[in-house]
Write a protein that holds these residues in place. Structure first.
Motif, PDB file in Angstrom:
ATOM      1  N   UNK A 185       3.515   4.359  10.462  1.00  0.00           N
ATOM      2  CA  UNK A 185       2.859   2.996   9.828  1.00  0.00           C
ATOM      3  C   UNK A 185       3.932   2.452   8.870  1.00  0.00           C
ATOM      4  N   UNK A 186       4.546   3.429   8.130  1.00  0.00           N
ATOM      5  CA  UNK A 186       5.621   3.087   7.103  1.00  0.00           C
ATOM      6  C   UNK A 186       6.823   2.413   7.995  1.00  0.00           C
ATOM      7  N   UNK A 232       6.172  -3.628   1.901  1.00  0.00           N
ATOM      8  CA  UNK A 232       4.873  -3.481   1.801  1.00  0.00           C
ATOM      9  C   UNK A 232       4.402  -1.945   1.502  1.00  0.00           C
ATOM     10  N   UNK A 233       5.358  -1.204   1.589  1.00  0.00           N
ATOM     11  CA  UNK A 233       5.154   0.289   1.512  1.00  0.00           C
ATOM     12  C   UNK A 233       5.491   0.803   0.067  1.00  0.00           C
ATOM     13  N   UNK A 234       4.679   1.343  -0.774  1.00  0.00           N
ATOM     14  CA  UNK A 234       4.689   1.702  -2.095  1.00  0.00           C
ATOM     15  C   UNK A 234       5.409   3.331  -1.928  1.00  0.00           C
ATOM     16  N   UNK A 281      10.335   4.022  -0.794  1.00  0.00           N
ATOM     17  CA  UNK A 281      11.141   4.532  -1.949  1.00  0.00           C
ATOM     18  C   UNK A 281      10.858   6.063  -2.244  1.00  0.00           C
ATOM     19  N   UNK A 282       9.845   6.665  -2.019  1.00  0.00           N
ATOM     20  CA  UNK A 282       9.485   8.068  -2.391  1.00  0.00           C
ATOM     21  C   UNK A 282       8.408   8.692  -1.230  1.00  0.00           C
ATOM     22  N   UNK A 294       0.871  -0.996  -0.041  1.00  0.00           N
ATOM     23  CA  UNK A 294       0.015   0.083  -0.002  1.00  0.00           C
ATOM     24  C   UNK A 294       1.096   1.141   0.099  1.00  0.00           C
ATOM     25  N   UNK A 295       0.321   2.448  -0.282  1.00  0.00           N
ATOM     26  CA  UNK A 295       0.720   3.539   0.025  1.00  0.00           C
ATOM     27  C   UNK A 295       0.005   4.321   1.124  1.00  0.00           C
ATOM     28  N   UNK A 296       0.619   5.352   1.624  1.00  0.00           N
ATOM     29  CA  UNK A 296      -0.212   5.983   2.603  1.00  0.00           C
ATOM     30  C   UNK A 296      -0.105   7.599   2.686  1.00  0.00           C
TER      31      UNK A 296
END
Length: 302
Positions: free
Chosen positions: A117-118, A125-127, A241-242, A102-104
């Motif tokens: 959360x990240x 898991x984190x985009x 990543x970003x 997911x992204x947050x």
């Protein structure tokens, strides 16, 4: 004005209708053996191939929109009131929903939760992460400067106003585009609906917010490789990543120099977008531009 009429209740009904019209459904889930209840709005196709994001962009993204604890329909019997615990609860909710990657997106207090959360979810898991008007690196000195700018005695006085007069002052301080119509009956309704309910728990959330004391958060060593920011020193051992930072150019709670400091700290993987003529709530004062930036950022790599 009839005493049973609530503008906030009417607004909440309109929000629910807009969510339903966008294809979202309301769900409630228990975690931690029933000790905590999390309410959320989710896309019915939450497991399909589109990217998952905690945010308001239903046309192109699968959405999971959680109520944070003691905001809306989420609550817990746990005494823990930290943003770290909030993040852990959101992650457990995503696990229950079968969402792995997911992204947050987080604004203000939600940005603190999104940051943790990240950290809790990890690199696999984190985009992407969007932080709007939120400074997870804020220190006690930052709080002192904020109180001086606002002319307040304490952070709870600023975050949890107790009178229509103080609420009016907070709105004028936080927003650049001041509302033209703020009668006392409306402000009283806002106080009853948003600040009186769970007031004790919300005060505990404010007091439980983790500050960057003695540089414990803002001093980790990290390496830059390509577009990644890799933290290699405790307590922030996580990779993403970003990161997109969105700020109002007239934010007085977290001034624009705060955004530049955070961007420098996050490194090459972070970018900053400033929305002109907005304050602490650019998503409210210029929602079109805000959503445009978020959508472009989350979809550009796909």
């Amino acid at each position: 004005m009839a005493p049973w009429f609530s503008v906030i209740s009417l607004f909440e009904s309109l929000v629910r209708r807009s969510y339903t019209a966008a294809g979202l459904r309301e769900e409630t889930h228990e975690i931690d053996g029933g000790e905590t209840t999390m309410r959320c709005w989710v896309s019915p196709d939450v497991k399909d191939g589109r990217p998952t994001v905690v945010g308001p962009l239903s046309r192109r993204l699968r959405l999971v929109i959680p109520d944070l604890l003691f905001f809306g329909g989420s609550a817990t019997r746990s005494p823990n009131r930290s943003e770290v615990f909030q993040a852990q609860c959101v992650l457990k909710l995503l696990d229950l929903l079968g969402v792995f990657q997911f992204s947050a997106v987080g604004n203000s207090y939600g940005g603190f939760v999104g940051f943790h959360l990240v950290k809790a979810a990890g690199a696999q898991r984190v985009d992407r992460l969007v932080l709007a008007s939120s400074d997870p690196l804020k220190s006690p000195e930052d709080d002192a400067a904020l109180l001086e700018r606002a002319g307040m005695r304490s952070i709870p006085d600023l975050i949890l106003p107790r009178s229509t007069q103080s609420l009016r002052a907070v709105i004028h301080f936080a927003m650049y585009r001041k509302p033209l119509f703020m009668p006392n009956f409306l402000l009283s309704d806002v106080l009853r609906s948003l600040f009186t309910e769970n007031a004790e728990e919300k005060l505990a959330l404010i007091n439980g917010l983790e500050l960057d004391k003695d540089g414990e958060i803002s001093s980790p060593l990290w390496s830059r490789e390509k577009s990644c920011s890799l933290w290699i020193d405790a307590p922030w051992k996580f990779l993403f990543q970003q990161v997109l930072l969105i700020w109002g150019d007239h934010d007085r709670l977290f001034p624009l120099e705060t955004a530049h400091r955070l961007k420098d700290h996050l490194g090459e993987g972070a970018r900053l977008e400033v929305i002109k003529n907005t304050g602490h709530a650019p998503q409210t004062e210029d929602p079109g531009r805000f959503n445009e930036l978020v959508l472009a950022f989350l979809l550009e790599a796909r």
